[in-house]
Every structure is written in C-alpha cells, then in structure tokens.
Design a protein around this motif. Structure first.
Motif: not given
Length: 268
Positions: A71-81, A104-115
């Motif tokens: 949250l602090v870096g908004f996902g734009r930093r490399l996290i060692e994992a 809510h009666g919806g269906i996920i269509s896709h996944v887009a990894p962030h940052g």
C-alpha cells in the motif's frame, strides 16, 4: 494487425479508506472493461464492493488487478517473494474480487497484474509461472491481460487466452515496450496525441516512440489502458473515445474483441 474493435480499460477501485485516488465515476462513462484493485496495492472491501456494483450496473466487464502487498508504494516497488508466495497472493486477490462479483451478479472476465508485479512478469519466469498457475487453477476461462513476454508465453502454455494491452498514456521505446515513468516522455499529457496514437496502434500496429521513431508494436492491441491515477485521465479518455469513434473502431468488451479476432482467423 488492423481490427474493427478494441476494449478500453482503466484501473479502478484504487482508493483506500479515506484516501481517494482517480476519478472512477468519470472513467466509468468511458471504459468498456475494468481492472479492479483487490486490496493489496490499493482498494479495501468497501471500495471493491462499490466499484464492482457500479461496473455490473453499467455493463462494464470485470477484471482482477492483483499486485504486491504494498500500500505504501502503490505496488510499484519490487517485493522479494517466493514463487509460492506470488502464486498464493494472486489467488487470494482473485478470490476476493470474485466474491464481490458473485454477490452483485457479475462475472470476472480477465486478470491484469498490477504495477511492478505485472512488468517484471514479462521477463521473470518465476513471476510468470506463479501468476498463470494461480489463474489457471482458479478459472482457466479468464483472459490474461499483458504484453509480449514470458507472461504471455506461460499463459499460452496453460491454454489461457491472452489479451494484448497497449498503455494509452505511456511513452514507448524502440523495442515496442513502455519506457519508465521517470523517462522523458514516459507519461503523455496531450489528450489529442493519446487519441491519435491509439488509432495508429489499432489500425497499423505501429507506435511513435519517445524519440520520434515509428516502430512495430509487436502484438495486436486488444486492449487500450488508461491509468486511473493520471492527472488528466478524464480528458485523455474523452479524447481517446472520440478518436476511436472517428476512425470507425468499435469500443467493446474484451471477450467480444477476442471473439471478433477468432472469427476473423476462421474466415481466412
């Protein structure tokens, strides 16, 4: 590489608690699909709930936007994992968004990894394997939004559909890939340029680089992305949709774009 249709997507739900990032309400009137933050780099249960509900109400395709727990870096930093940590973190986030989609009666269509997670997965096999393992295990019908690289390759190995993305508001280099935000020209600020450039990418498959050179993009533009945290995102999105309309390019959901592509290949 020309196509008559393209999906217009924005990163949504990236606020957290009392902090508001982006103008989701305005963007919802411009996009045909959504990348919704799942609570790790941004988003909280209330934000996710509201964002999913509004997308379903408007008929906007739902997409999961998983990232690092940063949250602090908004996902734009490399996290060692480890590979297992990446896989289970992505799985956890997809499941969280799917819970709200179902309610809510919806269906996920896709996944887009962030940052940073998404960008490093283009070249790092560990990330590419972990992300696609999670998606394939949870729902192999989900489309993976990415660019050319290892993430696309690992997706195809697992028989996952790929939706190739073009970043509408980012500068590109001679290799047909986005340059860093900090690079001169890395973030575009002219809405008319953004609109005309997207039309060129969709119809010709080429992009004008930050150095003024025209180069092949290297993949189809199934999806064009607007970053919700861009300071001019509303103006950029309005100009983009106007440019697509003027060029006769239909803005629709990603599922329909890929169906159009399959139909065109079958007709050849």
């Amino acid at each position: 590489m020309a196509t008559a249709s393209v999906a217009v997507v924005a990163d949504l739900g990236e606020s957290f608690g009392n902090y508001t990032i982006g103008d989701d309400e305005a963007l919802l009137g411009l996009v045909t699909a959504s990348n919704i933050a799942c609570g790790f780099h941004a988003g909280d249960p209330r934000v996710i709930d509201q964002t999913v509900a509004e997308c379903v109400r408007r008929g906007i395709e739902l997409g999961a936007h998983p990232g690092y727990p940063d949250l602090v870096g908004f996902g734009r930093r490399l996290i060692e994992a480890s590979e297992e940590e990446i896989r289970t973190d992505v799985l956890y986030q997809i499941g969280a968004l799917d819970a709200f989609a179902r309610v809510h009666g919806g269906i996920i269509s896709h996944v887009a990894p962030h940052g940073r997670m998404g960008s490093i997965a283009q070249t790092d096999a560990k990330h590419a394997r972990a992300i696609t393992d999670a998606i394939a295990a949870y729902n192999p019908s989900y489309i993976v939004i990415c660019q050319n690289g290892l993430l696309a390759e690992e997706s195809r190995k697992r028989d996952l559909q790929v939706g190739y993305v073009f970043l509408a508001d980012r500068g590109y280099g001679a290799d047909g890939m986005p340059v860093a935000r900090s690079h001169p020209g890395g973030l575009l600020h002219d809405p008319q340029e953004i609109g005309s450039r997207v039309v060129q990418v969709v119809t010709e498959g080429t992009v004008v680089t930050v150095d003024g050179e025209t180069v092949p993009l290297g993949h189809d533009a199934d999806v064009v992305l607007l970053h919700g945290d861009h300071p001019q995102v509303l103006a950029n999105g309005t100009a983009l949709r106007a440019a697509l309309d003027a060029a006769g390019i239909r803005a629709t959901g990603l599922q329909e774009v890929l169906a159009d592509k399959r139909a065109a290949v079958a007709a050849q």
